[in-house]
Scaffold this motif. Structure first.
Motif, PDB file in Angstrom:
ATOM      1  N   GLY B   1       0.814  -1.201   0.000  1.00  0.00           N
ATOM      2  CA  GLY B   1       0.000   0.000   0.000  1.00  0.00           C
ATOM      3  C   GLY B   1       0.849   1.253   0.000  1.00  0.00           C
ATOM      4  N   GLU B   2       0.198   2.367  -0.017  1.00  0.00           N
ATOM      5  CA  GLU B   2       0.886   3.661  -0.033  1.00  0.00           C
ATOM      6  C   GLU B   2       1.669   3.855   1.254  1.00  0.00           C
ATOM      7  OE1 GLU B   2       1.052   6.381  -2.314  1.00  0.00           O
ATOM      8  OE2 GLU B   2       2.509   6.903  -0.792  1.00  0.00           O
ATOM      9  N   ASP B   3       2.840   4.459   1.135  1.00  0.00           N
ATOM     10  CA  ASP B   3       3.674   4.734   2.289  1.00  0.00           C
ATOM     11  C   ASP B   3       4.128   6.179   2.223  1.00  0.00           C
ATOM     12  OD1 ASP B   3       6.722   3.341   3.718  1.00  0.00           O
ATOM     13  OD2 ASP B   3       4.898   4.129   4.646  1.00  0.00           O
ATOM     14  N   VAL B   4       4.075   6.838   3.363  1.00  0.00           N
ATOM     15  CA  VAL B   4       4.492   8.231   3.465  1.00  0.00           C
ATOM     16  C   VAL B   4       5.537   8.301   4.562  1.00  0.00           C
ATOM     17  CG1 VAL B   4       3.729  10.568   4.015  1.00  0.00           C
ATOM     18  CG2 VAL B   4       2.229   9.053   2.713  1.00  0.00           C
ATOM     19  N   GLU B   5       6.704   8.866   4.246  1.00  0.00           N
ATOM     20  CA  GLU B   5       7.794   8.918   5.207  1.00  0.00           C
ATOM     21  C   GLU B   5       8.231  10.351   5.432  1.00  0.00           C
ATOM     22  OE1 GLU B   5       8.147   4.812   6.032  1.00  0.00           O
ATOM     23  OE2 GLU B   5       9.059   6.572   6.988  1.00  0.00           O
ATOM     24  N   GLN B   6       8.548  10.656   6.676  1.00  0.00           N
ATOM     25  CA  GLN B   6       9.079  11.965   7.002  1.00  0.00           C
ATOM     26  C   GLN B   6       9.984  11.829   8.211  1.00  0.00           C
ATOM     27  OE1 GLN B   6       4.556  13.222   8.114  1.00  0.00           O
ATOM     28  NE2 GLN B   6       6.042  14.853   8.458  1.00  0.00           N
ATOM     29  N   SER B   7      10.926  12.736   8.341  1.00  0.00           N
ATOM     30  CA  SER B   7      11.834  12.697   9.484  1.00  0.00           C
ATOM     31  C   SER B   7      11.067  13.105  10.735  1.00  0.00           C
ATOM     32  CB  SER B   7      13.021  13.626   9.257  1.00  0.00           C
ATOM     33  OG  SER B   7      12.571  14.922   8.946  1.00  0.00           O
ATOM     34  N   LEU B   8      11.566  12.681  11.897  1.00  0.00           N
ATOM     35  CA  LEU B   8      10.799  12.849  13.128  1.00  0.00           C
ATOM     36  C   LEU B   8      10.977  14.204  13.788  1.00  0.00           C
ATOM     37  CD1 LEU B   8      11.179   9.337  14.818  1.00  0.00           C
ATOM     38  CD2 LEU B   8       9.263  10.246  13.506  1.00  0.00           C
ATOM     39  N   ASP B  26       3.501   6.136  -3.910  1.00  0.00           N
ATOM     40  CA  ASP B  26       2.576   5.840  -5.007  1.00  0.00           C
ATOM     41  C   ASP B  26       2.481   7.018  -5.970  1.00  0.00           C
ATOM     42  OD1 ASP B  26      -0.488   3.940  -5.042  1.00  0.00           O
ATOM     43  OD2 ASP B  26       0.393   5.140  -6.654  1.00  0.00           O
ATOM     44  N   SER B  27       2.911   6.801  -7.191  1.00  0.00           N
ATOM     45  CA  SER B  27       2.918   7.892  -8.170  1.00  0.00           C
ATOM     46  C   SER B  27       1.512   8.302  -8.593  1.00  0.00           C
ATOM     47  CB  SER B  27       3.727   7.484  -9.401  1.00  0.00           C
ATOM     48  OG  SER B  27       3.211   6.295  -9.951  1.00  0.00           O
ATOM     49  N   SER B  92      -3.517  11.527  -0.829  1.00  0.00           N
ATOM     50  CA  SER B  92      -4.741  10.788  -1.115  1.00  0.00           C
ATOM     51  C   SER B  92      -4.887  10.643  -2.620  1.00  0.00           C
ATOM     52  CB  SER B  92      -5.968  11.477  -0.519  1.00  0.00           C
ATOM     53  OG  SER B  92      -6.276  12.648  -1.236  1.00  0.00           O
ATOM     54  N   GLY B  93      -5.763   9.779  -3.024  1.00  0.00           N
ATOM     55  CA  GLY B  93      -6.035   9.547  -4.436  1.00  0.00           C
ATOM     56  C   GLY B  93      -5.396   8.290  -4.980  1.00  0.00           C
ATOM     57  N   SER B  94      -4.463   7.699  -4.241  1.00  0.00           N
ATOM     58  CA  SER B  94      -3.839   6.471  -4.738  1.00  0.00           C
ATOM     59  C   SER B  94      -4.787   5.309  -4.499  1.00  0.00           C
ATOM     60  CB  SER B  94      -2.508   6.232  -4.042  1.00  0.00           C
ATOM     61  OG  SER B  94      -2.681   6.059  -2.665  1.00  0.00           O
ATOM     62  N   GLY B  95      -4.832   4.409  -5.441  1.00  0.00           N
ATOM     63  CA  GLY B  95      -5.703   3.245  -5.295  1.00  0.00           C
ATOM     64  C   GLY B  95      -7.168   3.593  -5.309  1.00  0.00           C
ATOM     65  N   ILE B  99      -9.250   8.890   1.064  1.00  0.00           N
ATOM     66  CA  ILE B  99      -8.950   8.984   2.489  1.00  0.00           C
ATOM     67  C   ILE B  99      -7.463   9.269   2.618  1.00  0.00           C
ATOM     68  CG2 ILE B  99      -8.858   7.723   4.656  1.00  0.00           C
ATOM     69  CD1 ILE B  99     -11.693   8.150   3.895  1.00  0.00           C
ATOM     70  N   PRO B 100      -7.074  10.356   3.293  1.00  0.00           N
ATOM     71  CA  PRO B 100      -5.640  10.665   3.395  1.00  0.00           C
ATOM     72  C   PRO B 100      -4.847   9.584   4.113  1.00  0.00           C
ATOM     73  CG  PRO B 100      -6.962  12.580   3.980  1.00  0.00           C
ATOM     74  CD  PRO B 100      -7.897  11.411   3.883  1.00  0.00           C
ATOM     75  N   THR B 101      -3.662   9.305   3.586  1.00  0.00           N
ATOM     76  CA  THR B 101      -2.673   8.445   4.245  1.00  0.00           C
ATOM     77  C   THR B 101      -1.609   9.356   4.820  1.00  0.00           C
ATOM     78  OG1 THR B 101      -3.039   6.615   2.712  1.00  0.00           O
ATOM     79  CG2 THR B 101      -0.961   6.625   3.911  1.00  0.00           C
ATOM     80  N   PHE B 102      -1.357   9.204   6.116  1.00  0.00           N
ATOM     81  CA  PHE B 102      -0.470  10.120   6.815  1.00  0.00           C
ATOM     82  C   PHE B 102       0.908   9.515   7.057  1.00  0.00           C
ATOM     83  CE2 PHE B 102      -3.177  13.606   8.276  1.00  0.00           C
ATOM     84  CZ  PHE B 102      -4.446  13.092   8.080  1.00  0.00           C
ATOM     85  N   GLY B 103       1.873  10.416   7.252  1.00  0.00           N
ATOM     86  CA  GLY B 103       3.170  10.011   7.754  1.00  0.00           C
ATOM     87  C   GLY B 103       3.162  10.030   9.277  1.00  0.00           C
ATOM     88  N   ARG B 104       4.371   9.900   9.881  1.00  0.00           N
ATOM     89  CA  ARG B 104       4.479   9.878  11.343  1.00  0.00           C
ATOM     90  C   ARG B 104       4.404  11.258  11.971  1.00  0.00           C
ATOM     91  NH1 ARG B 104       8.363   5.151  12.892  1.00  0.00           N
ATOM     92  NH2 ARG B 104       8.392   4.079  10.907  1.00  0.00           N
ATOM     93  N   GLY B 105       4.673  12.276  11.162  1.00  0.00           N
ATOM     94  CA  GLY B 105       4.733  13.609  11.722  1.00  0.00           C
ATOM     95  C   GLY B 105       6.159  14.034  12.038  1.00  0.00           C
ATOM     96  N   THR B 106       6.455  15.286  11.772  1.00  0.00           N
ATOM     97  CA  THR B 106       7.763  15.870  12.096  1.00  0.00           C
ATOM     98  C   THR B 106       7.550  16.898  13.199  1.00  0.00           C
ATOM     99  OG1 THR B 106       8.590  15.600   9.840  1.00  0.00           O
ATOM    100  CG2 THR B 106       9.703  17.229  11.231  1.00  0.00           C
ATOM    101  N   SER B 107       8.253  16.704  14.308  1.00  0.00           N
ATOM    102  CA  SER B 107       8.171  17.680  15.404  1.00  0.00           C
ATOM    103  C   SER B 107       9.101  18.840  15.101  1.00  0.00           C
ATOM    104  CB  SER B 107       8.583  17.033  16.723  1.00  0.00           C
ATOM    105  OG  SER B 107       7.605  16.170  17.186  1.00  0.00           O
ATOM    106  N   LEU B 108       8.530  20.008  14.906  1.00  0.00           N
ATOM    107  CA  LEU B 108       9.319  21.213  14.664  1.00  0.00           C
ATOM    108  C   LEU B 108       9.491  21.942  15.982  1.00  0.00           C
ATOM    109  CD1 LEU B 108      10.670  23.301  12.794  1.00  0.00           C
ATOM    110  CD2 LEU B 108       8.414  24.372  12.535  1.00  0.00           C
ATOM    111  N   ILE B 109      10.752  22.139  16.361  1.00  0.00           N
ATOM    112  CA  ILE B 109      11.058  22.862  17.595  1.00  0.00           C
ATOM    113  C   ILE B 109      11.740  24.153  17.193  1.00  0.00           C
ATOM    114  CG2 ILE B 109      12.351  22.788  19.764  1.00  0.00           C
ATOM    115  CD1 ILE B 109      12.167  19.629  19.352  1.00  0.00           C
TER     116      ILE B 109
END
Lengths: 116, 112
Positions: B1-8, B26-27, B92-95, B99-109
């Motif tokens: 399935g779709e995967d979304v990655e981001q730094s923490l 997913d292109s 969203s829109g893949s497959g 429904i949005p597929t989210f990453g883990r989230g990046t904590s901005l300090i």
């Protein structure tokens, strides 16, 4: 400003117990969603609900989970027999229209579920 | 399935620019989003971009999309302490699902 509210903000339950998480979506919204985020992991989609039935669900949403709109204002997520791995932050969301380009889903502040 | 990655995590000094990066797999993703979560609050949609756009600017926010590399970034100019939050990338829109597929989230300090 209208907002999605979730109660309680934190719930601690014993393994094997049933738990009900409650949400009050924005009043004129028709589509409702539950997401969860296990600590340190991604926000995962669980289920969407429209017209009193589930419209889409993920693999996570198995027979242990159920959703209900018991009255005109509440939207609930029930976990029948909680497991340790159900510990997560659970987010409710609602939108005026179905998922798509012009749809903005409004999220609640989350309920942190801790299963001990 | 779709995967979304981001730094923490990302730490910046007040007044500097912040750049939060995200990659997706997913292109066929049609819409890409940035959400913001402040402490004790829910996820709030900040901005979104269509997959046929390269850039979108909204005041201090600039979204860049490199569709070839499946890379999305959010630039916050003149970062303020009030920008400290968790920023989620989503698609969203893949497959056929919107429904949005989210990453883990990046904590901005943001520190003074």
């Amino acid at each position: 400003e209208p907002e999605v509210t979730q109660t309680p903000s934190h719930q601690v339950t014993q393994m094997g117990q049933e738990v009900i998480l409650r949400c009050v979506p924005i009043s004129n919204h028709l589509y409702f969603y539950w997401y969860r985020q296990i600590l340190g992991q991604k926000v995962e989609f669980l289920v969407s609900f429209y017209n009193n039935e589930i419209s889409e669900k993920s693999e996570i949403f198995d027979d242990q989970f159920s959703v209900e709109r018991p009255d005109g204002s509440n939207f609930t997520l029930k976990i029948r027999s909680t497991k340790l791995e159900d510990s997560a932050m659970y987010f409710c969301a609602s939108s005026e229209e179905g998922p798509g380009l012009n749809t903005e889903a409004f999220f609640g502040q989350g309920t942190r579920l801790t299963v001990v | 399935g779709e995967d979304v990655e981001q730094s923490l995590f990302l730490s910046v000094r007040e007044g500097d620019s912040s750049v939060i990066n995200c990659t997706y797999t997913d292109s066929s993703s049609t819409y890409l989003y940035w959400y913001k979560q402040e402490p004790g609050a829910g996820l709030q949609l900040l901005t979104y971009i269509f997959s046929n756009m390269d850039m979108k600017q909204d005041q201090r926010l600039t979204v860049l999309l490199n569709k070839k590399d499946k890379h999305l970034s959010l630039r916050i100019a003149d970062t303020q302490t009030g920008d400290s939050a968790i920023y989620f990338c989503a698609e969203s829109g893949s497959g056929g699902s919107y429904i949005p597929t989210f990453g883990r989230g990046t904590s901005l300090i943001v520190h003074p």
